[in-house]
Design a protein around this motif. Structure first.
Motif, PDB file in Angstrom:
ATOM      1  N   MET A  66       0.724  -1.274   0.163  1.00  0.00           N
ATOM      2  CA  MET A  66       0.012   0.086   0.027  1.00  0.00           C
ATOM      3  C   MET A  66       0.946   1.369  -0.232  1.00  0.00           C
ATOM      4  N   ILE A  67       1.871   1.166   0.792  1.00  0.00           N
ATOM      5  CA  ILE A  67       2.841   2.569   0.842  1.00  0.00           C
ATOM      6  C   ILE A  67       3.403   2.715  -0.526  1.00  0.00           C
ATOM      7  N   ASP A  68       3.857   1.675  -1.174  1.00  0.00           N
ATOM      8  CA  ASP A  68       4.444   1.917  -2.453  1.00  0.00           C
ATOM      9  C   ASP A  68       3.405   2.546  -3.297  1.00  0.00           C
ATOM     10  N   ARG A  69       2.178   2.590  -3.103  1.00  0.00           N
ATOM     11  CA  ARG A  69       1.057   3.308  -4.372  1.00  0.00           C
ATOM     12  C   ARG A  69       0.975   4.564  -3.624  1.00  0.00           C
ATOM     13  N   ILE A  70       1.125   4.954  -2.558  1.00  0.00           N
ATOM     14  CA  ILE A  70       0.687   6.207  -1.670  1.00  0.00           C
ATOM     15  C   ILE A  70       1.877   7.186  -1.938  1.00  0.00           C
ATOM     16  N   PRO A  71       1.498   8.176  -2.750  1.00  0.00           N
ATOM     17  CA  PRO A  71       2.643   9.296  -3.108  1.00  0.00           C
ATOM     18  C   PRO A  71       3.307   9.817  -1.921  1.00  0.00           C
ATOM     19  N   LEU A  72       2.565  10.073  -0.777  1.00  0.00           N
ATOM     20  CA  LEU A  72       3.049  10.430   0.618  1.00  0.00           C
ATOM     21  C   LEU A  72       4.018   9.485   1.307  1.00  0.00           C
ATOM     22  N   LYS A  73       3.943   8.109   0.812  1.00  0.00           N
ATOM     23  CA  LYS A  73       4.595   7.245   1.427  1.00  0.00           C
ATOM     24  C   LYS A  73       4.470   6.910   3.017  1.00  0.00           C
ATOM     25  N   LYS A  74       2.907   6.850   3.104  1.00  0.00           N
ATOM     26  CA  LYS A  74       2.815   6.458   4.436  1.00  0.00           C
ATOM     27  C   LYS A  74       1.319   5.906   4.570  1.00  0.00           C
ATOM     28  N   ILE A  75       0.828   5.304   5.590  1.00  0.00           N
ATOM     29  CA  ILE A  75      -0.580   4.801   5.670  1.00  0.00           C
ATOM     30  C   ILE A  75      -1.266   5.792   6.739  1.00  0.00           C
ATOM     31  N   GLY A  76      -2.377   6.282   6.539  1.00  0.00           N
ATOM     32  CA  GLY A  76      -3.030   7.304   7.341  1.00  0.00           C
ATOM     33  C   GLY A  76      -3.343   6.548   8.636  1.00  0.00           C
ATOM     34  N   ASN A  77      -3.671   7.521   9.519  1.00  0.00           N
ATOM     35  CA  ASN A  77      -4.379   7.174  10.958  1.00  0.00           C
ATOM     36  C   ASN A  77      -5.801   7.645  10.855  1.00  0.00           C
ATOM     37  N   ALA A  78      -6.592   6.961  12.067  1.00  0.00           N
ATOM     38  CA  ALA A  78      -7.821   7.323  12.236  1.00  0.00           C
ATOM     39  C   ALA A  78      -8.125   8.752  12.720  1.00  0.00           C
ATOM     40  N   GLU A  79      -6.957   9.286  13.262  1.00  0.00           N
ATOM     41  CA  GLU A  79      -7.526  10.831  13.724  1.00  0.00           C
ATOM     42  C   GLU A  79      -7.227  11.717  12.695  1.00  0.00           C
ATOM     43  N   ASP A  80      -6.785  11.419  11.573  1.00  0.00           N
ATOM     44  CA  ASP A  80      -6.719  12.200  10.416  1.00  0.00           C
ATOM     45  C   ASP A  80      -8.193  12.285   9.903  1.00  0.00           C
ATOM     46  N   VAL A  81      -8.772  11.297   9.811  1.00  0.00           N
ATOM     47  CA  VAL A  81     -10.085  11.206   9.347  1.00  0.00           C
ATOM     48  C   VAL A  81     -11.351  11.988  10.430  1.00  0.00           C
ATOM     49  N   ALA A  82     -10.819  11.512  11.855  1.00  0.00           N
ATOM     50  CA  ALA A  82     -11.858  12.062  12.576  1.00  0.00           C
ATOM     51  C   ALA A  82     -11.831  13.783  12.707  1.00  0.00           C
ATOM     52  N   LYS A  83     -10.606  14.346  12.308  1.00  0.00           N
ATOM     53  CA  LYS A  83     -10.769  15.787  12.151  1.00  0.00           C
ATOM     54  C   LYS A  83     -11.235  16.214  11.013  1.00  0.00           C
ATOM     55  N   LEU A  84     -11.377  15.535  10.255  1.00  0.00           N
ATOM     56  CA  LEU A  84     -12.187  15.986   8.833  1.00  0.00           C
ATOM     57  C   LEU A  84     -13.712  15.915   9.343  1.00  0.00           C
ATOM     58  N   VAL A  85     -13.936  14.599   9.914  1.00  0.00           N
ATOM     59  CA  VAL A  85     -15.442  14.515  10.168  1.00  0.00           C
ATOM     60  C   VAL A  85     -15.714  15.819  11.131  1.00  0.00           C
ATOM     61  N   SER A  86     -15.062  16.091  12.143  1.00  0.00           N
ATOM     62  CA  SER A  86     -15.498  16.970  13.175  1.00  0.00           C
ATOM     63  C   SER A  86     -15.602  18.471  12.267  1.00  0.00           C
ATOM     64  N   TYR A  87     -14.629  18.867  11.380  1.00  0.00           N
ATOM     65  CA  TYR A  87     -14.753  20.005  10.714  1.00  0.00           C
ATOM     66  C   TYR A  87     -15.951  19.961   9.840  1.00  0.00           C
ATOM     67  N   PHE A  88     -16.487  19.044   9.105  1.00  0.00           N
ATOM     68  CA  PHE A  88     -17.742  18.923   8.247  1.00  0.00           C
ATOM     69  C   PHE A  88     -18.860  19.020   9.485  1.00  0.00           C
ATOM     70  N   SER A  89     -18.705  18.727  10.564  1.00  0.00           N
ATOM     71  CA  SER A  89     -19.748  18.971  11.687  1.00  0.00           C
ATOM     72  C   SER A  89     -20.106  20.229  12.067  1.00  0.00           C
ATOM     73  N   GLY A  90     -19.240  21.084  11.928  1.00  0.00           N
ATOM     74  CA  GLY A  90     -19.073  22.433  12.876  1.00  0.00           C
ATOM     75  C   GLY A  90     -19.547  23.582  11.717  1.00  0.00           C
ATOM     76  N   ASP A  91     -19.857  24.652  12.355  1.00  0.00           N
ATOM     77  CA  ASP A  91     -20.166  25.705  11.580  1.00  0.00           C
ATOM     78  C   ASP A  91     -19.138  26.213  10.525  1.00  0.00           C
ATOM     79  N   ASN A  92     -17.918  25.750  10.756  1.00  0.00           N
ATOM     80  CA  ASN A  92     -16.852  26.170   9.761  1.00  0.00           C
ATOM     81  C   ASN A  92     -17.107  25.771   8.355  1.00  0.00           C
ATOM     82  N   ALA A  93     -17.835  24.787   8.485  1.00  0.00           N
ATOM     83  CA  ALA A  93     -18.325  24.009   7.143  1.00  0.00           C
ATOM     84  C   ALA A  93     -19.629  24.293   6.556  1.00  0.00           C
TER      85      ALA A  93
END
Length: 246
Positions: free
Chosen positions: A203-230
């Motif tokens: 998987m890492i070989d196919r990802i330009p940033l050369k790392k696997i994501g973590n759940a906290e990255d996704v969580a922050k985006l969910v939180s952003y969508f949930s608030g007034d900033n979005a």
């Protein structure tokens, strides 16, 4: 500053992985959080750790979704944020695929997500937010992934139509589409240590940033969508995969 003070958030599949991380982040931002899951002990433990309310519910069964909606209405009255996260992995080649392979994935990832939204719409406050957990594979074409990819592509179609249907009530509907993410679901594939490392390296070989994501990255985006900033974002899918799908 806590951006979700006074909000009530429901996270399906909130006892582990991305759902757990999102529930924790929503709680940190001030929301009162409800989590669901199929395993009673796991839901109870996660709810205690997060400071959330837990309900046992199987997103793959419509009657369980309807029962959950009734319980949430009775205890909380309304919700402001709905993160439809619960999902399963599964796949098979098209030739020779068994009906059980198809039903296992579609019952949770598509039918369950669809009816979770359907049955909770009456409980969402005007101006609320719905977020679907989709996947970058919704727009990719990997072999032996047709069932899973189709379940997420169908989800994206529902998301966009729901964004239009719920716009009169100022309810925003969006999707986050992660790529490979380090969560417990990868450990459930039954791979030994060497095979798991081989999968990660592949998987890492196919990802330009050369790392696997973590759940906290996704969580922050969910939180952003949930608030007034979005507040002016609806019908959007944001891919969060380190460039894998480019």
């Amino acid at each position: 500053m806590k951006t979700l003070n006074g909000k009530i958030a429901l996270v399906t599949g909130g006892n582990s992985g991305i759902g757990y991380a999102a529930a924790k982040e929503l709680r940190a931002q001030g929301a009162e959080v409800i989590i669901t899951g199929r395993r009673e002990e796991a839901v109870r433990q996660a709810a205690e750790e997060i400071g959330a309310t837990g309900f046992v519910a199987d997103q793959g069964k419509v009657n369980a979704i309807e029962q959950l909606a009734g319980e949430v209405k009775e205890k909380f009255g309304r919700i402001d944020i709905l993160f439809i996260n619960a999902g399963v992995l599964g796949g098979a080649g098209i030739e020779g695929a068994a009906e059980a392979d198809f039903d296992y994935v579609m019952d949770v990832n598509f039918k369950g997500a669809f009816f979770t939204l359907s049955r909770f719409i009456p409980l969402i406050n005007d101006g609320g937010s719905v977020v679907f957990l989709s996947s970058n594979v919704a727009s990719m074409n990997g072999m032996n992934a047709s069932i899973y990819s189709s379940s997420k592509a169908a989800l994206n179609a529902v998301m966009k139509i729901a964004a239009k249907e719920l716009a009169p009530r100022k309810i925003r509907v969006n999707a986050v589409s992660p790529g490979p993410t380090q969560t417990e679901i990868l450990n459930k594939l039954g791979l030994d240590e060497a095979s798991r490392k081989g999968l990660d390296d592949w998987m890492i070989d196919r990802i330009p940033l050369k790392k696997i994501g973590n759940a906290e990255d996704v969580a922050k985006l969910v939180s952003y969508f949930s608030g007034d900033n979005a507040s002016f974002i609806t019908g959007a899918e944001v891919v969060i995969d380190g460039g894998m799908s480019l």
